[in-house]
Design an enzyme around this catalytic site. Structure first.
Site, PDB file in Angstrom:
ATOM      1  N   GLY A  90       0.874  -1.158  -0.050  1.00 31.39           N
ATOM      2  CA  GLY A  90      -0.087  -0.108  -0.251  1.00 31.39           C
ATOM      3  C   GLY A  90       0.956   1.196   0.054  1.00 31.39           C
ATOM      4  O   GLY A  90       1.899   1.136  -0.673  1.00 31.39           O
ATOM      5  N   SER A 122       6.004  -5.649  -0.986  1.00 34.19           N
ATOM      6  CA  SER A 122       5.732  -4.053  -1.403  1.00 34.19           C
ATOM      7  C   SER A 122       6.104  -3.416  -0.353  1.00 34.19           C
ATOM      8  O   SER A 122       7.315  -3.520   0.391  1.00 34.19           O
ATOM      9  CB  SER A 122       4.419  -3.913  -2.146  1.00 34.19           C
ATOM     10  OG  SER A 122       4.625  -2.645  -2.831  1.00 34.19           O
ATOM     11  N   ALA A 123       5.065  -2.430   0.227  1.00 41.18           N
ATOM     12  CA  ALA A 123       5.598  -1.330   1.337  1.00 41.18           C
ATOM     13  C   ALA A 123       6.015  -2.499   2.567  1.00 41.18           C
ATOM     14  O   ALA A 123       7.144  -1.957   3.267  1.00 41.18           O
ATOM     15  CB  ALA A 123       4.213  -0.687   1.766  1.00 41.18           C
ATOM     16  N   HIS A 159       8.658  -3.585  -6.715  1.00 43.21           N
ATOM     17  CA  HIS A 159       8.129  -3.316  -8.140  1.00 43.21           C
ATOM     18  C   HIS A 159       9.218  -2.677  -9.028  1.00 43.21           C
ATOM     19  O   HIS A 159       8.952  -1.756  -9.898  1.00 43.21           O
ATOM     20  CB  HIS A 159       6.901  -2.435  -8.136  1.00 43.21           C
ATOM     21  CG  HIS A 159       5.659  -2.967  -7.189  1.00 43.21           C
ATOM     22  ND1 HIS A 159       4.960  -3.822  -7.756  1.00 43.21           N
ATOM     23  CD2 HIS A 159       5.532  -2.415  -5.965  1.00 43.21           C
ATOM     24  CE1 HIS A 159       3.881  -3.789  -6.640  1.00 43.21           C
ATOM     25  NE2 HIS A 159       4.427  -3.158  -5.578  1.00 43.21           N
ATOM     26  N   GLU A 194       9.120  -7.685  -9.792  1.00 45.59           N
ATOM     27  CA  GLU A 194       7.805  -8.268  -9.640  1.00 45.59           C
ATOM     28  C   GLU A 194       7.852  -9.871  -9.683  1.00 45.59           C
ATOM     29  O   GLU A 194       8.136 -10.308 -10.714  1.00 45.59           O
ATOM     30  CB  GLU A 194       6.264  -7.861 -10.157  1.00 45.59           C
ATOM     31  CG  GLU A 194       6.198  -6.376  -9.785  1.00 45.59           C
ATOM     32  CD  GLU A 194       4.950  -5.732 -10.473  1.00 45.59           C
ATOM     33  OE1 GLU A 194       4.466  -6.274 -11.379  1.00 45.59           O
ATOM     34  OE2 GLU A 194       4.422  -4.646 -10.052  1.00 45.59           O
TER      35      GLU A 194
END
Lengths: 233, 233
Positions: A90, A122-123, A159, A194
């Site tokens: 997020g 991700s985050a 990413h 990714e």
């Protein structure tokens, strides 16, 4: 001994949430029946409940239950008691902001250093580095600091995208942005594409997935790291 | 009366630095023989001197000289004395950091409110909004605040990019990021595509260039704004 999976993304194109990595997660979380989910990054501003439900559905496929940290009165205690922890993606600024606001960053670092199995996507992977300075996210809130968990000796660019030689867009490429970062900072950066993830076992860090990863060190040419090999830096 | 040009980019594909906008700049800076250049954003970590030289070469084509703010002993005084000011692009975090460190943000706001003609490109345009929260840049330094000049009643997303329907990349689109921003913030955001700029004359704001711009308001569907029309919000 640290036991982390640090993944570039939760979802690869054309596949369901966490689907590409479920078999690895099944082994990673073998001793955890319930996973503590940290939904603070809330992608698209989704509610903590709704986000936790997404994680719950995915983990159900490998027979694990999921509970959101916001469901506990004492988030610090929830972290201390957890047998497995997952921080979803997020907005990294909001994630870090909430980790500070809820005063759980240090506790999270402590239990992960001691060996509670952890998944970040991700985050949730950005915060495994020394700082969140290589996030791609917009600074939509002002966190008290950019300092994060420092569980691995470099930062993560999730990413990661290669420059597109056909692009007519003049905005900076990811590589240019990371080079700018190295004008002001010394910590190395791993560009994780990714579908790639890191498997961290104590001090041993191995790149997983089918792709190479791009490693940026200050004042050096970036290099491509092979997959299924330990990262020696 | 405010007199600003707020441009998405310094350079459009296939053209030289500021080239696409030089004729507008010639009119905008008609009463300024020397432009004060603020090189703090230093793209790619370029030195202030080298960056100023790039700006100098471009403005030479329209018969204006350029002096870097770092060439003055007292940057505040340099801003107060300037007859035209240009802030170039690069990293918005470092730009804002240096504006605070050199304690010139308030002074810059004062002179621009009073009418010193200003050009901003990219990061130099981001700072015209209320906050820098819609920058695309990496948080490579931690500025004391995200608050910026507030010369216009919305924020700028420079180098605005439309979602690519064919992309297999799972990172957030620009539109998703701006929607996340509006979960936490009320200020509207203008997505300025490369080649677009705003002409600000007092309270009148007109979109220029050949493209439309995308305007994002909290809890509303984004809308496209026509070019060569005043923006009424």
């Amino acid at each position: 001994m640290k036991k982390l999976i640090v993944a570039s993304t939760s979802t690869v194109h054309g596949s369901g949430y966490l689907e590409y990595i479920l078999s690895a997660l099944s082994i990673h979380f073998e001793k955890a029946t319930t996973i503590l989910f940290i939904p603070y990054a809330r992608p698209g501003g989704i509610s903590y409940d709704d986000y936790t439900e997404i994680a719950r559905k995915a983990f159900k496929k490998i027979g694990r239950d999921v509970k959101g940290i916001h469901e506990f009165k004492n988030p610090k205690q929830a972290i201390l008691n957890a047998t497995g922890i997952f921080t979803g993606g997020g907005n990294t600024f909001e994630l870090v902001n909430q980790l500070y606001k809820n005063d759980v960053l240090e506790t999270l670092k402590e239990v992960l250093d001691k060996g509670t199995p952890y998944l970040g996507t991700s985050a949730g992977s950005n915060i495994c580095g020394e700082t969140m300075m290589n996030t791609n996210d917009m600074p939509i809130v002002y966190p008290p600091s950019f300092k994060t968990l420092g569980l691995i000796p470099f930062n993560i660019n999730a990413h990661y995208l290669d420059p597109n030689p056909n692009s007519k867009h003049m905005g900076e490429t990811r590589e240019t942005r990371i080079k700018e970062y190295h004008v002001f900072n010394a910590t190395s950066v791993l560009g994780l594409r990714e579908g790639s993830w890191l498997e961290v076992k104590g001090k041993e860090i191995t790149l997983k997935g089918s792709l190479t990863a791009r490693f940026f060190q200050k004042d050096k040419h970036p290099i491509e790291l092979d997959t299924n090999k330990e990262i020696i830096i």
